[in-house]
Design a protein around this motif. Sequence first.
Motif, PDB file in Angstrom:
ATOM      1  N   CYS A  75      45.628  62.004  58.055  1.00 49.52           N
ATOM      2  CA  CYS A  75      45.692  61.077  59.189  1.00 49.52           C
ATOM      3  C   CYS A  75      44.768  59.881  59.011  1.00 49.52           C
ATOM      4  O   CYS A  75      44.418  59.212  59.987  1.00 49.52           O
ATOM      5  CB  CYS A  75      45.335  61.823  60.478  1.00 49.52           C
ATOM      6  SG  CYS A  75      46.560  63.054  60.960  1.00 49.52           S
ATOM      7  N   ILE A  78      45.757  56.480  60.466  1.00 50.16           N
ATOM      8  CA  ILE A  78      45.866  56.372  61.926  1.00 50.16           C
ATOM      9  C   ILE A  78      44.480  56.160  62.525  1.00 50.16           C
ATOM     10  O   ILE A  78      43.529  56.866  62.176  1.00 50.16           O
ATOM     11  CB  ILE A  78      46.496  57.651  62.519  1.00 50.16           C
ATOM     12  CG1 ILE A  78      47.921  57.853  61.989  1.00 50.16           C
ATOM     13  CG2 ILE A  78      46.510  57.603  64.044  1.00 50.16           C
ATOM     14  CD1 ILE A  78      48.539  59.185  62.376  1.00 50.16           C
ATOM     15  N   VAL A  80      42.561  57.223  64.856  1.00 50.81           N
ATOM     16  CA  VAL A  80      42.532  58.359  65.789  1.00 50.81           C
ATOM     17  C   VAL A  80      41.577  58.077  66.952  1.00 50.81           C
ATOM     18  O   VAL A  80      41.851  58.448  68.105  1.00 50.81           O
ATOM     19  CB  VAL A  80      42.134  59.654  65.051  1.00 50.81           C
ATOM     20  CG1 VAL A  80      42.023  60.820  66.034  1.00 50.81           C
ATOM     21  CG2 VAL A  80      43.154  59.982  63.961  1.00 50.81           C
ATOM     22  N   VAL A  90      47.365  62.677  69.076  1.00 48.66           N
ATOM     23  CA  VAL A  90      47.704  62.556  67.662  1.00 48.66           C
ATOM     24  C   VAL A  90      47.972  63.977  67.156  1.00 48.66           C
ATOM     25  O   VAL A  90      47.124  64.859  67.289  1.00 48.66           O
ATOM     26  CB  VAL A  90      46.572  61.927  66.830  1.00 48.66           C
ATOM     27  CG1 VAL A  90      46.987  61.824  65.357  1.00 48.66           C
ATOM     28  CG2 VAL A  90      46.208  60.551  67.383  1.00 48.66           C
TER      29      VAL A  90
END
Length: 321
Positions: A75, A78, A80, A90
């Motif tokens: 991830c 991203i 987050v 997420v």
Amino acid sequence: MAFKVLIPQDVALPGKDYLRERGYEIKMGSGITAEAIAADVVDCDAILGRTALFPAKVFEAGKKLKVISRHGVGCDNIDVAKATELGIWVTFAPESNADTVAEHAIGCILTLARNFIQLDRETRAGNFPIRDKLFGSDLAGKVLGVVGLGKIGRRVALKAARGFDMKVVGYDPFLKPEQIAEFATPAASLEEVFSAADFLTLHIPGGASTKGVVGQKLFALMKKTAFFINASRGDVVDEAALIEALRNGTIAGAAIDVYEKDPPPKDNPLMGMRNVLLTPHNASMTRECMIRMALHAAQGIDEVLSGKRPTWPVNDPAKRR
């Protein structure tokens, strides 16, 4: 009105069918730049994301956005923190690709040990006598160093030990020695596992805490006959140090699936090295795994939009949309 799911990069049909069968409207993206995604997400409730970048501007543009579900495991593409701040879930798909990536790593080990690429090239060129000049090595009894014993690393360790009778040494700073001992002989440090390995494979996440963690000092500890495999994240390796180690014969060779810049430029020195096996960041891209990643990502979206807690959350927003 049906919830709308943005898919910037296409995914396997079963994942899209899963969403459609549950009443979701799918919107295929117009591009994979942050600007294109930010424009596309304005009227969407969810994103099913693959490898495109999802910075803060995407989440700020998605006023209706409630969840972004990652097609895969990492991830680091991203933001987050921004998603969490804005109350956006997420999710990811950690159960989808572990065996597939582990099989890729094992395939790299076999290819490097037996010189498959070089032998194929020479045989096609009519050099059949190469069989008496270029010898491979057995895997039985060799030391496999595994850095990172999460879902993928554990599977690599088990396949290597049980399938090829390799001696596996493992290092994971987040596991106790007794936990590592279930899969490998525990190493006390990165230095120890790099020094011991005949083959060294990385299975650690990317991000600020691991950026450039493998560099010149660790390569210098490896055996000159050793091979290095990376199918985790490109930024965990100092690529210049890797290139130098390969050029200087500090290590015998490498198999690389992820790069400092993905995709790598054509003038990347790795491209011209005959002791390196290169693949295009596709360790998880089998037909079966692509279906699992699409389905598990779609499941995360459905769970959030149905008011359920997701099975595989990356974050836990205090105030949810």
